[in-house]
Design a protein around this motif. Structure first.
Motif, PDB file in Angstrom:
ATOM      1  N   LEU A  58       2.626   7.571  -8.440  1.00 15.94           N
ATOM      2  CA  LEU A  58       2.425   7.347  -7.005  1.00 15.94           C
ATOM      3  C   LEU A  58       3.018   6.039  -6.498  1.00 15.94           C
ATOM      4  N   PHE A  59       2.969   4.989  -7.316  1.00 17.82           N
ATOM      5  CA  PHE A  59       3.418   3.715  -6.762  1.00 17.82           C
ATOM      6  C   PHE A  59       4.923   3.676  -6.553  1.00 17.82           C
ATOM      7  N   ARG A  60       5.632   4.694  -6.980  1.00 18.79           N
ATOM      8  CA  ARG A  60       7.063   4.800  -6.664  1.00 18.79           C
ATOM      9  C   ARG A  60       7.264   5.135  -5.185  1.00 18.79           C
ATOM     10  N   TRP A 104       0.835  -1.195   0.000  1.00 17.48           N
ATOM     11  CA  TRP A 104       0.000   0.000   0.000  1.00 17.48           C
ATOM     12  C   TRP A 104       0.869   1.243   0.000  1.00 17.48           C
ATOM     13  N   ILE A 105       0.446   2.254  -0.756  1.00 15.36           N
ATOM     14  CA  ILE A 105       1.073   3.569  -0.656  1.00 15.36           C
ATOM     15  C   ILE A 105       0.855   4.008   0.799  1.00 15.36           C
ATOM     16  N   PRO A 106       1.877   4.552   1.452  1.00 20.89           N
ATOM     17  CA  PRO A 106       1.767   4.796   2.889  1.00 20.89           C
ATOM     18  C   PRO A 106       0.765   5.871   3.328  1.00 20.89           C
ATOM     19  N   GLU A 107       0.221   6.660   2.410  1.00 26.44           N
ATOM     20  CA  GLU A 107      -0.746   7.672   2.816  1.00 26.44           C
ATOM     21  C   GLU A 107      -1.790   7.868   1.722  1.00 26.44           C
ATOM     22  N   LEU A 137      -2.861  -1.710  -9.963  1.00 23.46           N
ATOM     23  CA  LEU A 137      -3.065  -0.689  -8.937  1.00 23.46           C
ATOM     24  C   LEU A 137      -4.553  -0.645  -8.601  1.00 23.46           C
ATOM     25  N   ARG A 138      -4.865  -0.783  -7.306  1.00 29.94           N
ATOM     26  CA  ARG A 138      -6.252  -0.818  -6.836  1.00 29.94           C
ATOM     27  C   ARG A 138      -6.460   0.229  -5.753  1.00 29.94           C
ATOM     28  N   ASN A 139      -7.703   0.677  -5.622  1.00 26.34           N
ATOM     29  CA  ASN A 139      -8.028   1.620  -4.557  1.00 26.34           C
ATOM     30  C   ASN A 139      -8.402   0.861  -3.285  1.00 26.34           C
ATOM     31  N   GLN A 140      -8.791   1.603  -2.251  1.00 29.26           N
ATOM     32  CA  GLN A 140      -9.116   1.003  -0.953  1.00 29.26           C
ATOM     33  C   GLN A 140     -10.368   0.132  -1.010  1.00 29.26           C
TER      34      GLN A 140
END
Length: 177
Positions: A74-76, A26-29, A152-155
């Motif tokens: 973002l996924f970087r 997960w992206i941290p924020e 890439l998926r959302n919450q």
């Protein structure tokens, strides 16, 4: 059929890695409005769907839309469980390239966007090793191509984008060659 030994660089152990999938990270924020505002300002984007929630909603969106290329960037920000920058899609367990093949080039990317990501959403990423093959490059040197897919998926576990990535792995060459 006779196989050119120069093109027979992919071992059975490497082939066994095809289909491997990374753990979901997960992206941290959450994606913030200030990140999106800064991004669209820097690139000169003027579409109000990326800045104005009312405008975006009046055009059928749930809220401020995250620009598609920013979603990909973002996924970087991913981190492994220890907090280090993740090497997702780069390091595959059990996948060992021939000793000299340490020079990597981007050989192509293809994106399929399925739905928008919105300010306030979170993003997860998983990668799958899809394929690998060898072809001779322009200089007649065998190149190993590694094909991976990032999802890439959302919450809500909805797919936002699938990215097909092709890396060209070339041998390190002595200087001057």
């Amino acid at each position: 059929m006779t196989v050119d030994p120069e093109l027979d660089l992919i071992t059975d152990d490497m082939r066994a890695c095809i289909g491997s999938t990374t753990p979901v990270l997960w992206i941290p924020e959450e994606v913030s409005a200030s990140d999106v505002r800064h991004f669209v300002s820097v690139i000169g984007e003027t579409n109000p769907i990326y800045r104005d929630a009312e405008y975006a909603q009046s055009h059928g969106y749930k809220g401020v839309v995250v620009p598609p290329i920013f979603v990909v960037i973002l996924f970087r920000r991913l981190q492994d469980p220890e907090g280090n920058a993740a090497r997702m899609g780069i390091d595959w367990p059990g996948f060992t390239l021939p000793a000299l093949y340490r020079n990597t080039r981007n050989a192509g990317q293809d994106y399929n966007f399925y739905r928008p990501l919105y300010v306030g959403d979170t993003l997860s990423v998983a990668a799958t090793l899809k394929d690998m093959y060898v072809k001779k490059g322009r200089r007649g040197i065998p190149v190993i191509y590694v094909v991976s897919e990032f999802e890439l998926r959302n919450q809500h576990n909805e797919i936002i984008v699938r990215q097909l990535n092709i890396d060209a792995k070339l041998p390190l060459m002595p200087k001057g060659q």
